[in-house]
Motif scaffolding. Structure first.
Motif, PDB file in Angstrom:
ATOM      1  N   UNK A  37      62.993  36.608  19.050  1.00 40.93           N
ATOM      2  CA  UNK A  37      61.635  37.136  19.150  1.00 40.93           C
ATOM      3  C   UNK A  37      61.457  38.002  20.403  1.00 40.93           C
ATOM      4  N   UNK A  38      60.887  39.192  20.182  1.00 38.07           N
ATOM      5  CA  UNK A  38      60.514  40.081  21.270  1.00 38.07           C
ATOM      6  C   UNK A  38      58.996  40.210  21.272  1.00 38.07           C
ATOM      7  N   UNK A  39      58.384  40.025  22.441  1.00 34.65           N
ATOM      8  CA  UNK A  39      56.941  40.180  22.603  1.00 34.65           C
ATOM      9  C   UNK A  39      56.696  41.391  23.486  1.00 34.65           C
ATOM     10  N   UNK A  40      56.044  42.391  22.914  1.00 39.77           N
ATOM     11  CA  UNK A  40      55.862  43.674  23.587  1.00 39.77           C
ATOM     12  C   UNK A  40      54.487  43.726  24.252  1.00 39.77           C
ATOM     13  N   UNK A  41      54.488  43.899  25.574  1.00 45.32           N
ATOM     14  CA  UNK A  41      53.256  44.159  26.309  1.00 45.32           C
ATOM     15  C   UNK A  41      52.967  45.651  26.133  1.00 45.32           C
ATOM     16  N   UNK A  42      52.080  45.968  25.196  1.00 46.06           N
ATOM     17  CA  UNK A  42      51.939  47.348  24.712  1.00 46.06           C
ATOM     18  C   UNK A  42      50.978  48.144  25.593  1.00 46.06           C
ATOM     19  N   UNK A  43      51.443  48.448  26.809  1.00 49.17           N
ATOM     20  CA  UNK A  43      50.583  49.199  27.726  1.00 49.17           C
ATOM     21  C   UNK A  43      50.523  50.685  27.382  1.00 49.17           C
ATOM     22  N   UNK A  44      51.627  51.238  26.896  1.00 51.16           N
ATOM     23  CA  UNK A  44      51.603  52.652  26.498  1.00 51.16           C
ATOM     24  C   UNK A  44      50.664  52.851  25.316  1.00 51.16           C
ATOM     25  N   UNK A  45      50.736  51.970  24.357  1.00 53.00           N
ATOM     26  CA  UNK A  45      49.846  52.085  23.200  1.00 53.00           C
ATOM     27  C   UNK A  45      48.391  51.883  23.612  1.00 53.00           C
ATOM     28  N   UNK A  46      48.157  51.007  24.594  1.00 52.19           N
ATOM     29  CA  UNK A  46      46.788  50.784  25.065  1.00 52.19           C
ATOM     30  C   UNK A  46      46.189  52.049  25.662  1.00 52.19           C
ATOM     31  N   UNK A  47      47.033  52.931  26.190  1.00 47.76           N
ATOM     32  CA  UNK A  47      46.541  54.166  26.798  1.00 47.76           C
ATOM     33  C   UNK A  47      46.037  55.167  25.762  1.00 47.76           C
ATOM     34  N   UNK A  48      46.397  54.986  24.497  1.00 47.02           N
ATOM     35  CA  UNK A  48      45.998  55.970  23.492  1.00 47.02           C
ATOM     36  C   UNK A  48      44.488  56.089  23.367  1.00 47.02           C
ATOM     37  N   UNK A  49      43.743  55.029  23.720  1.00 51.47           N
ATOM     38  CA  UNK A  49      42.285  55.142  23.744  1.00 51.47           C
ATOM     39  C   UNK A  49      41.701  54.599  25.042  1.00 51.47           C
ATOM     40  N   UNK A  50      42.551  54.484  26.079  1.00 45.16           N
ATOM     41  CA  UNK A  50      42.074  54.036  27.385  1.00 45.16           C
ATOM     42  C   UNK A  50      42.630  54.903  28.517  1.00 45.16           C
ATOM     43  N   UNK A  51      43.005  56.128  28.213  1.00 42.22           N
ATOM     44  CA  UNK A  51      43.582  57.008  29.232  1.00 42.22           C
ATOM     45  C   UNK A  51      42.586  57.309  30.351  1.00 42.22           C
ATOM     46  N   UNK A  52      41.292  57.123  30.075  1.00 43.49           N
ATOM     47  CA  UNK A  52      40.272  57.339  31.105  1.00 43.49           C
ATOM     48  C   UNK A  52      40.253  56.215  32.127  1.00 43.49           C
TER      49      UNK A  52
END
Length: 333
Positions: A37-52
């Motif tokens: 099992x791999x658990x991805x802390x998806x910070x890059x994906x979070x930026x797609x609507x939180x770049x501000x």
């Protein structure tokens, strides 16, 4: 025998809530026994609507990792890794965008619903629109064959497999495996206000780290049956948030069935069912809250868990990137 590979994870936009526990975290505890099992802390994906607000995304990397460890994720059995520190994911994302059209991205039901919910109109961040290709990169880089998702996310796995088939056809061999979406039986919990979606930002969720008083206040505020005005009145179970939560967390299904029957025929007040739910949630969350508080006293340990997991994940994802590049016949130095 090699264990099947499973990829799961969460956007780092805030601490996790009990909807995450019911929908995925409880299953992840089981998966770490049976899967790689791999658990991805998806910070890059979070930026797609939180770049501000990149600071919000950065701060919550530790918060989500704390929640993973507090519920019992074992770093020796599950690899916790940081998306932005896996360069192969970004390279594969860019490569995969050549195997999907803008029209196909816009037709993805999950993306369409999320665009509508966020009110983007035509001002859609390109990273958000291209998320299906980025998720395909995440899944295939680990060669995951199992991906737990909510029912609303299933179209993303379908699109991943479309990209996989196009790449394999171009390469002339099955360099990448297809993935199977696994949809939790519990389904998505509603918000405590009765809205269809519980969210960190919507103020209608109970955090895994919620205090006893916060749990009590949230349960008391829960939407029930607006027509159930007196205890003797028959009540509706369907659409009743308290019963939705009891379905997810009550360990006594037979007792719950009797409770539902009593509520439907009248003679059972909302206070009684809320008291039952509060007791269950207090029992569930108290040890998680205590472990989380203890782990938070040593943030360096949490960072080291992420660092070691990311190093393991980097080796895995880089190996896949090299395989894909070679299979497609790209020029290599």
């Amino acid at each position: 025998m090699d264990k099947p590979v499973i990829l799961t994870g969460d956007r780092t936009t805030g601490p996790l809530h009990i909807g995450h526990y019911a929908g995925s975290l409880a299953n992840r505890l089981r998966y770490q026994q049976t899967h790689e099992q791999f658990l991805l802390l998806a910070d890059t994906q979070a930026l797609t609507d939180n770049a501000h607000d990149p600071g919000k995304v950065r701060r919550n990397v530790i918060e989500v990792a704390l929640d993973y460890l507090a519920v019992g994720i074992d770093p020796a059995r599950s690899t916790i890794c940081l998306q932005s520190h896996l360069p192969a994911l970004a390279e594969l994302s860019m490569l995969y965008l050549n195997f999907v059209t803008v029209a196909r991205l816009e037709r993805n039901p999950t993306i369409k619903d999320e665009i509508r919910a966020r009110g983007f109109g035509r001002d859609i961040p390109a990273g958000f629109l291209c998320y299906p290709a980025a998720q395909a990169a995440d899944i295939t880089a680990f060669k995951a064959t199992v991906v737990p998702v909510g029912e609303d996310q299933a179209p993303l796995i379908e699109q991943t497999n479309e990209i996989v088939r196009r790449i394999n056809a171009t390469a002339g061999n099955a360099v990448l495996p297809e993935a199977q979406a696994v949809i939790p039986a519990a389904g998505r919990l509603p918000g405590i206000d009765g809205k269809a979606k519980m969210s960190k930002s919507g103020g209608n969720a109970i955090a895994l780290s919620a205090s006893a008083d916060q749990i009590r206040s949230a349960v008391r505020a829960m939407f029930t049956d607006p027509d159930h005005l007196r205890i003797k009145d028959p009540g509706r179970v369907e659409g009743n948030v308290v019963f939705a939560y009891l379905d997810a967390f009550d360990p006594d299904p037979d007792g719950l069935a009797e409770l539902k029957a009593r509520y439907r025929r009248g003679g059972l007040g909302d206070g009684a069912i809320k008291a039952r739910l509060e007791e269950i949630l207090q029992t569930l969350l108290a040890p998680i809250r205590a472990r989380r508080a203890q782990l938070a006293t040593d943030p360096g340990h949490v960072v080291e868990v992420i660092r070691q997991g990311t190093a393991r994940a980097r080796e895995r994802t880089e190996a896949t990137r090299q395989e894909v590049v070679a299979a497609l016949g790209l020029f290599q130095l």
